[in-house]
Design an enzyme around this catalytic site. Structure first.
Site, mmCIF file in Angstrom:
data_model
loop_
_atom_site.group_PDB
_atom_site.id
_atom_site.type_symbol
_atom_site.label_atom_id
_atom_site.label_comp_id
_atom_site.label_asym_id
_atom_site.label_seq_id
_atom_site.Cartn_x
_atom_site.Cartn_y
_atom_site.Cartn_z
ATOM 1 N N TYR B 91 0.757 -1.321 0.097
ATOM 2 C CA TYR B 91 -0.039 -0.097 -0.041
ATOM 3 C C TYR B 91 0.808 1.233 0.115
ATOM 4 O O TYR B 91 0.282 2.292 0.141
ATOM 5 C CB TYR B 91 -0.928 -0.055 1.261
ATOM 6 C CG TYR B 91 -1.938 -1.200 1.123
ATOM 7 C CD1 TYR B 91 -2.915 -1.098 0.163
ATOM 8 C CD2 TYR B 91 -1.793 -2.412 1.844
ATOM 9 C CE1 TYR B 91 -3.886 -2.082 0.129
ATOM 10 C CE2 TYR B 91 -2.782 -3.455 1.877
ATOM 11 C CZ TYR B 91 -3.894 -3.224 0.990
ATOM 12 O OH TYR B 91 -4.689 -4.225 0.752
ATOM 13 N N ASP B 150 -1.169 -10.669 8.857
ATOM 14 C CA ASP B 150 -0.094 -11.370 8.089
ATOM 15 C C ASP B 150 0.869 -10.099 7.631
ATOM 16 O O ASP B 150 0.284 -9.526 6.554
ATOM 17 C CB ASP B 150 -0.692 -11.931 7.222
ATOM 18 C CG ASP B 150 -0.350 -13.517 7.329
ATOM 19 O OD1 ASP B 150 0.382 -13.792 8.174
ATOM 20 O OD2 ASP B 150 -1.167 -14.309 6.656
ATOM 21 N N HIS B 386 4.430 -6.440 -4.701
ATOM 22 C CA HIS B 386 2.871 -6.569 -5.521
ATOM 23 C C HIS B 386 2.188 -5.158 -4.975
ATOM 24 O O HIS B 386 2.496 -4.717 -3.907
ATOM 25 C CB HIS B 386 2.186 -7.657 -5.388
ATOM 26 C CG HIS B 386 1.832 -7.884 -3.833
ATOM 27 N ND1 HIS B 386 2.735 -8.556 -2.916
ATOM 28 C CD2 HIS B 386 0.726 -7.888 -3.121
ATOM 29 C CE1 HIS B 386 2.264 -8.602 -1.642
ATOM 30 N NE2 HIS B 386 1.006 -8.048 -1.827
ATOM 31 N N TYR B 471 -11.507 -1.006 0.020
ATOM 32 C CA TYR B 471 -11.371 -0.857 1.470
ATOM 33 C C TYR B 471 -10.218 -0.173 1.763
ATOM 34 O O TYR B 471 -10.016 0.456 2.904
ATOM 35 C CB TYR B 471 -11.603 -2.070 2.276
ATOM 36 C CG TYR B 471 -10.282 -2.727 2.808
ATOM 37 C CD1 TYR B 471 -9.746 -3.493 1.929
ATOM 38 C CD2 TYR B 471 -9.912 -2.606 4.143
ATOM 39 C CE1 TYR B 471 -8.544 -4.249 2.445
ATOM 40 C CE2 TYR B 471 -8.562 -3.237 4.496
ATOM 41 C CZ TYR B 471 -8.051 -3.895 3.704
ATOM 42 O OH TYR B 471 -6.860 -4.553 4.045
ATOM 43 N N ARG B 472 -9.012 -0.009 1.031
ATOM 44 C CA ARG B 472 -7.706 0.706 1.218
ATOM 45 C C ARG B 472 -7.029 0.732 0.061
ATOM 46 O O ARG B 472 -7.478 -0.648 -0.849
ATOM 47 C CB ARG B 472 -7.235 -0.340 2.138
ATOM 48 C CG ARG B 472 -5.563 -0.193 2.672
ATOM 49 C CD ARG B 472 -5.253 -1.382 3.722
ATOM 50 N NE ARG B 472 -4.368 -1.314 4.424
ATOM 51 C CZ ARG B 472 -3.775 -2.076 5.104
ATOM 52 N NH1 ARG B 472 -4.369 -3.320 5.235
ATOM 53 N NH2 ARG B 472 -2.403 -1.842 5.593
#
Lengths: 526, 526
Positions: B91, B150, B386, B471-472
């Site tokens: 992110y 995780d 990723h 959601y993010r």
């Protein structure tokens, strides 16, 4: 005719005309008789000048009409006091905080927009009561439960926004909401969470949406007018079981509450319950009352034991598959068995659905998701109403004992020094804290009410000194309560005020709500 | 040396000096080597000018130092990008949204202020990682669990503010928080909830406090710097059990998800799980891959049956007393038995506490509340990282099938039209919705990354058309995602911007975070 503060008679009359154009003339109320219906039936200012009385009321039928009303209010600087069904009894009813406010009454917006049985949610407008939604679900035989509070004539939206509670596993009503539609003070309509995504498939299924999660700022607030709200429903469970636990000694409250906290934080107990002290909740009995007043704990414990009662009593509610519920009760008994002299009793057991005949026999239908007005028939103080002093406490036995001592003293200060104080239920309404509901009666007697209000204000301070704060309060005490939330010289209030000024620069929405005053009234009122 | 946009070299150098006076000169980083450590190790802009690179970093040790840094930033209009531990991988990592921002690195604020075993909560600073808190609890033998995601090297505060998830019953990390301390852009310190009450006894036990509940506005936001945060912990359960359910037909996904929704919304299943499609998650097998590509569902189902596999697989996690867990699994099996051909398997069963030897044998310790970096060793894509495309879906089988179709197409668009697409786990991270995590690989190849970013942007739009929202998201796509949350001509963004302008008028905090730009950059950037 009353006027909103600072508004001329000409402006007010123009505003009322425009309200009538927006919502229809039958839905603007300004005669004394009509307006009187919006007074707090149980005001602690009975016969006093201080009683806040609205100047008028306006009842829109659609969100577009709410937008229009808000825009007109901005034009004429009319303070609006929003109510959903106006049943916020013990906390101010339908009356405003600021005398002369116009009540924005959302009762006509009573549409049930969706009930989804497969994913267990509902989307409703503010005028929908617990009874309305229950009836809708019942008529269609849907396998979902609502979570009514005591009593059930209030609004789901109103109750959740005031952060009220019920009894089933969905008992934290604000927490159980998912998605809002809000009209801001500038008339803009915002949908929160996934509702901000046009054509969203998860408005009632995922709370947070993207970016800052704003829903909370519209609870206990005056930052917007909520016009739709989603609620998670509980899938009709297979079974309900409640079991009672009593322990014999006063000091057993420590272990009792600690074990209960473990069970509820573990998810083993999922409904609301309360810790009951038998010395005050046992059937009236002069000898018991005398023993309470004597302060002889040992003698009191012995007397209760002799009567077959414990000192503390706790009902544990379990909802779910019958075999799971049975295992949860078994496990709970094992845990409480570490307390010498503990006793267990099966209280209620149901398999669902119940038919009408079975339901009629239920002691209290509310914990089974069935709204009721039964609370007015049993247990409540009669006559002129009461104010709820309702601080949150840590989930410990120490806090329960300390709270009892504080409230016993308040009872004596209230002027009944010779009686034993009434019982004070300690609720486990919220997931991790206890809440006391201490009822201070309202009288049709000015002097008594003045004393009661002074005692209430004193309790707010006493509680704050102990580190307990109210979760909600009557409009009469909103300033007092917000005052004690004073960390860093009232930083939270400054934050609220910054947001208020940005979102409602003219301060038209619910001035004074929860201690938040608009800029132009801030000095005078707070 | 890089400069923040619009800041002169002289001003920046003065600001860095003042930062050094505030936090100590060893804790201001501005050399290229030091600053490079704050770049996103897995940036999708590898070798491109667009990669956002910070100009410097500053690491305060106390909340007072955070106040000073914020005040200095206001003086010189320096954009600050706050990170806790900087592990927001997939992110954006520790890199800012706006190139030239100064990273406000809170890693030194790593104090565990309280762990309460009796009422099951913790109060921590942003630099505390899941490993840190686990170790603290383990060293003292406390009977409470944390809920790591995780992997476990990230910050509890950071993860919760980004609204991340774990696996135990406390898996919704924002929901499991209780109480914050926040430094606002003006340097003021606010404590939320009951923290606003000085000497509060319930800061970590009752969330809402009094008046508007503001915590949510500090999540996925740039409205403040969170310096303390409380978390509810899960009491160490007696047992954990996970059981696997497989169903044989593609269309069984409808019943599978519907029954799962009923179980989880009823509280029978309380942990996180995922719906797995066996055609993509079964061990690699050329015949299976060929059948997938053929689109012959019946043949695929037959092949899977012949291999002893189902078409869909779901692990159900249960936490709690051993007898309750057993009853929950029994009940779950009963419910799923309505699906013809369903098969059940016991996967894992534990009684707690586990000793080191037992723990070492556990397949994955994370769902048992034990942080790990195991995710980097198995299952994750290798090499250059990723980006996670992560929309929320309704909890229905239709949505699962539709999402698979959309993502299969995206996979082909990514340029591998001849292979069978990789599996896409569909997580039940949140209480009432599903979340897909679709990993789009990052390469050290400019053209490939450009295509991947275009596909990501396309997916955001495609998902929005279907009513699904992220959601993010990665910093690279925050504008794109916020753009699709466009109800009423972007009313939610307008609300965010109104709040931003009021709370941070100079726009120094994390410009661009979640699509919220300060006034002076709004036109240019959004």
């Amino acid at each position: 005719m009353r006027l909103p503060p600072g508004v001329t008679s000409k402006d007010f009359s123009d505003a009322l005309k425009q309200f009538a154009e927006a919502v229809g003339k039958d839905w603007v109320f300004s005669s004394d008789d009509d307006v009187a219906l919006y007074r707090d039936s149980y005001t602690p200012f009975w016969h006093e000048e201080e009683e806040p009385i609205p100047s008028a009321a306006v009842a829109p039928n659609t969100v577009e009409q709410v937008q229009q009303v808000v825009r007109i209010a901005n034009t004429y600087k009319i303070p609006l006091w929003t109510i959903s069904t106006g049943k916020n009894l013990a906390y101010g009813g339908s009356a405003p905080q600021l005398s002369g406010s116009v009540v924005l009454d959302l009762k006509r917006m009573d549409r049930i927009l969706e009930v989804n049985e497969r994913n267990h949610y509902a989307l409703v407008e503010p005028g929908v009561s617990y009874f309305d939604l229950y009836q809708y679900i019942h008529d269609r035989g849907l396998k979902v439960w609502i979570d009514p509070p005591d009593p059930g004539w209030g609004s789901l939206v109103g109750n959740a926004l005031e952060r009220g509670c019920g009894f089933t596993p969905m008992h934290d009503h604000f927490d159980a909401h998912c998605g809002m539609e809000v009209v801001l003070a500038n008339g803009d309509i915002v949908r929160t969470g996934m509702g901000a995504l046009p054509n969203s498939k998860t408005w009632q299924q995922y709370k947070y949406g993207f970016g800052p999660y704003v829903d909370g700022i519209f609870s206990q607030s005056n930052f917007g007018v909520v016009t739709k709200m989603g609620f998670w429903l509980y899938p009709e469970p297979e079974a309900y079981f409640s079991g009672n636990v009593t322990v014999p000694k006063r000091d057993d409250v420590h272990a009792l509450v600690e074990i209960f906290a473990h069970l509820t934080h573990s998810g083993v107990v999922q409904g609301t319950t309360s810790v009951i002290d038998m010395p005050s909740f046992a059937p009236p009995d002069p000898q018991l009352a005398a023993l309470r007043l004597s302060g002889d704990t040992k003698a009191l414990e012995d007397y209760l034991a002799q009567k077959g009662l414990g000192y503390w009593s706790l009902d544990l509610p379990f909802y779910g598959p019958a075999k799971v519920v049975a295992a949860q009760w078994e496990y709970s008994k094992e845990k409480f068995s570490s307390i010498p002299g503990v006793r267990f009793r099966e209280v209620e057991s149901h398999r669902f659905p119940l038919d009408a005949e079975q339901l009629a026999k239920v002691r209290d239908p509310v914990p089974l998701g069935v709204p009721s007005l039964g609370v007015f028939m049993n247990g409540g103080p009669r006559g002129h109403g009461h104010m709820d002093f309702s601080p949150t406490l840590p989930m410990t036995g120490e806090a329960v004992l300390e709270a009892h001592a504080v409230l016993d003293k308040a009872y004596r200060d209230l002027g009944s020094p010779t009686d034993a104080p009434p019982g004070v239920p300690v609720f486990a309404f919220f997931p991790r804290a206890l809440v006391i509901l201490y009822w201070i009666p309202i009288e049709h007697d000015v002097e008594k009410n003045k004393r009661s209000r002074a005692i209430f204000r004193g309790l707010v301070k006493t509680a704050a000194e102990r580190g307990w704060g109210e979760y909600r309060t009557h409009t009469a005490f909103m300033n007092d309560v917000m005052d004690v939330y004073s960390f860093n010289n009232h930083a939270l209030r400054r934050l609220h005020e910054t947001m208020k000024d940005a979102l409602d620069p003219q301060g038209i929405l619910a001035p004074g709500k929860n201690g938040i005053w608009p800029k132009h009234l801030r000095k005078e009122k707070a």
